[in-house]
Design a protein around this motif. Structure first.
Motif, short mmCIF file in Angstrom:
data_model
loop_
_atom_site.label_atom_id
_atom_site.label_comp_id
_atom_site.label_asym_id
_atom_site.label_seq_id
_atom_site.Cartn_x
_atom_site.Cartn_y
_atom_site.Cartn_z
N ALA A 149 -41.55 0.79 -35.32
CA ALA A 149 -43.15 1.02 -35.34
C ALA A 149 -43.16 2.08 -35.93
O ALA A 149 -44.27 3.04 -37.18
CB ALA A 149 -43.70 1.34 -34.48
N MET A 207 -50.36 -0.43 -31.49
CA MET A 207 -49.74 -0.61 -30.90
C MET A 207 -49.28 0.44 -29.27
O MET A 207 -49.60 1.60 -30.10
CB MET A 207 -48.45 -0.88 -31.21
N SER A 210 -38.71 -1.37 -30.86
CA SER A 210 -40.19 -1.76 -31.29
C SER A 210 -40.34 -0.35 -31.90
O SER A 210 -41.09 -0.07 -31.93
CB SER A 210 -41.19 -2.71 -30.42
N ARG A 234 -47.02 -3.84 -22.68
CA ARG A 234 -47.61 -3.07 -24.25
C ARG A 234 -48.23 -3.88 -24.48
O ARG A 234 -48.47 -4.96 -24.62
CB ARG A 234 -45.92 -2.73 -25.08
N TYR A 273 -50.03 -5.05 -28.78
CA TYR A 273 -49.67 -4.86 -30.17
C TYR A 273 -51.13 -5.58 -30.87
O TYR A 273 -51.41 -7.26 -30.41
CB TYR A 273 -48.53 -5.80 -30.08
N ALA A 289 -49.38 -4.77 -36.53
CA ALA A 289 -47.72 -4.56 -35.81
C ALA A 289 -47.04 -6.22 -35.46
O ALA A 289 -45.85 -5.45 -35.73
CB ALA A 289 -48.53 -4.03 -34.11
N THR A 346 -49.30 4.52 -33.12
CA THR A 346 -48.47 3.99 -31.91
C THR A 346 -49.67 4.51 -31.36
O THR A 346 -50.20 6.25 -31.52
CB THR A 346 -47.18 4.33 -31.76
#
Length: 352
Positions: free
Chosen positions: A184, A114, A180, A158, A160, A164, A191
């Motif tokens: 995560a 992510m 989120s 973002r 993903y 994810a 991340t």
């Protein structure tokens, strides 16, 4: 490899054309790049504008459910449409779409599951100094709560990967950005953040009527989400504070009692007892919250496995409509929500 760029929308007929005009149709590392619009109960011409400007897929929610629900519906649809990577951006053209290749690069390289676009809020001209400080303070709190190093926690720009997206399950009704991230940090989701640029502001934000409303709602969201994932730490900390406060009137009563004046300070003893009782009750909430947290983790694992089974079985996305051109995917909105009746079922029904 397929990349789907999803855009949650609510009455965005004026800004959506500008946003779509900047989106790429080719990105290095992907064979297909498709666009998906989540229409969150719009009452204007958002759907017509989306189709006129070449959107491939539409998720049409019957009435307005909020940004978080729209985001989750979009993730589900993107997965069922075969996306390997999903990019989320805003319909108000806040984010510079030319940074999409940079946003997906860590995902393609296997460095992150992510990736969050860091707007570097101190460089945004229309952000007041107060808003910049509040954004940085909120991001610092979320970093601590999520145990990540994301610099811009409220950024909706973002990327993903498939894993994810499968694991994330947003339940907040206000915003998906904070939950989120915290989620995560607690899951098997790596991340990362990359710097991105923003465009000129086309309209005021519709998520909150004022700056203080934004601060209040985000503060409540951070506390609520963090308490869901760290209930023992949150409630035991509160219980410890209440116990320390209870010790103050007790100490006052003890000093008076040593000086043979305890009868005149019974109220301190009673007040301390009330605070101690409150501390015990909050500590009990910590134990209950920890038990519920265990159930939540199990429920989330079940949700993840159900989603994987649905993807394996080819379950169609809900609230789906083709966009500007046929996609080979049947619509599932309105009267089309039921699965099509197969010839085998027809034959079985006839035989009965």
């Amino acid at each position: 490899m397929k990349l789907i760029i999803q855009i949650p929308c609510f009455n965005e007929e004026e800004t959506l054309p500008t946003t779509l005009a900047d989106l790429p149709r080719t990105v290095a590392g992907f064979d297909q790049v498709e666009w998906l619009v989540i229409d969150d109960g719009s009452v204007d011409q958002t759907l017509r504008v989306a189709r006129d400007h070449g959107v491939d897929h539409i998720v049409k929610l019957t009435n307005n459910k909020g940004l978080a629900a729209g985001f989750q519906a979009g993730l589900d649809a993107c997965l069922k449409l075969g996306a390997d990577v999903i990019v989320n951006t805003d319909a108000d053209n806040q984010y510079d779409a030319s940074f999409i290749p940079a946003l997906v690069a860590p995902v393609l390289a296997g460095e992150a599951d992510m990736v969050v676009g860091d707007r570097e809020v101190h460089k945004i001209e229309h952000f007041s100094p107060l808003k910049v400080r509040l954004q940085k303070l909120g991001s610092a709190v979320v970093r601590r709560a999520s145990e990540t190093d994301i610099a811009d926690a409220t950024s909706g720009f973002r990327a993903y990967n498939r894993e994810a997206a499968i694991q994330l399950a947003v339940v907040s009704r206000f915003t998906y950005t904070l939950e989120s991230l915290i989620q995560a940090g607690k899951l098997l989701v790596a991340t990362k953040h990359v710097p991105v640029s923003t465009n000129e502001k086309l309209r005021e934000s519709r998520l909150f009527p004022s700056m203080w409303s934004y601060v209040r709602r985000n503060t409540v969201s951070i506390f609520r989400i963090y308490a869901q994932y760290e209930p023992m730490r949150v409630f035991m900390s509160l219980a410890g504070i209440l116990f320390l406060l209870a010790c103050i009137p007790w100490l006052r009563f003890f000093v008076a009692w040593v000086q043979d004046d305890g009868a005149g300070h019974v109220q301190s003893l009673i007040f301390g007892g009330v605070l101690f009782t409150a501390a015990v009750m909050v500590a009990a909430l910590a134990v209950m919250g920890d038990l519920l947290h265990g159930q939540r983790i199990l429920t989330q694992r079940v949700f993840e496995r159900v989603r994987r089974i649905e993807l394996q079985l080819g379950v169609p996305p809900s609230h789906y409509e083709p966009g500007a051109r046929p996609t080979g995917q049947d619509p599932t909105t309105g009267a089309h929500a039921a699965p099509p009746v197969t010839d085998e079922i027809d034959a079985e029904t006839t035989s009965r």
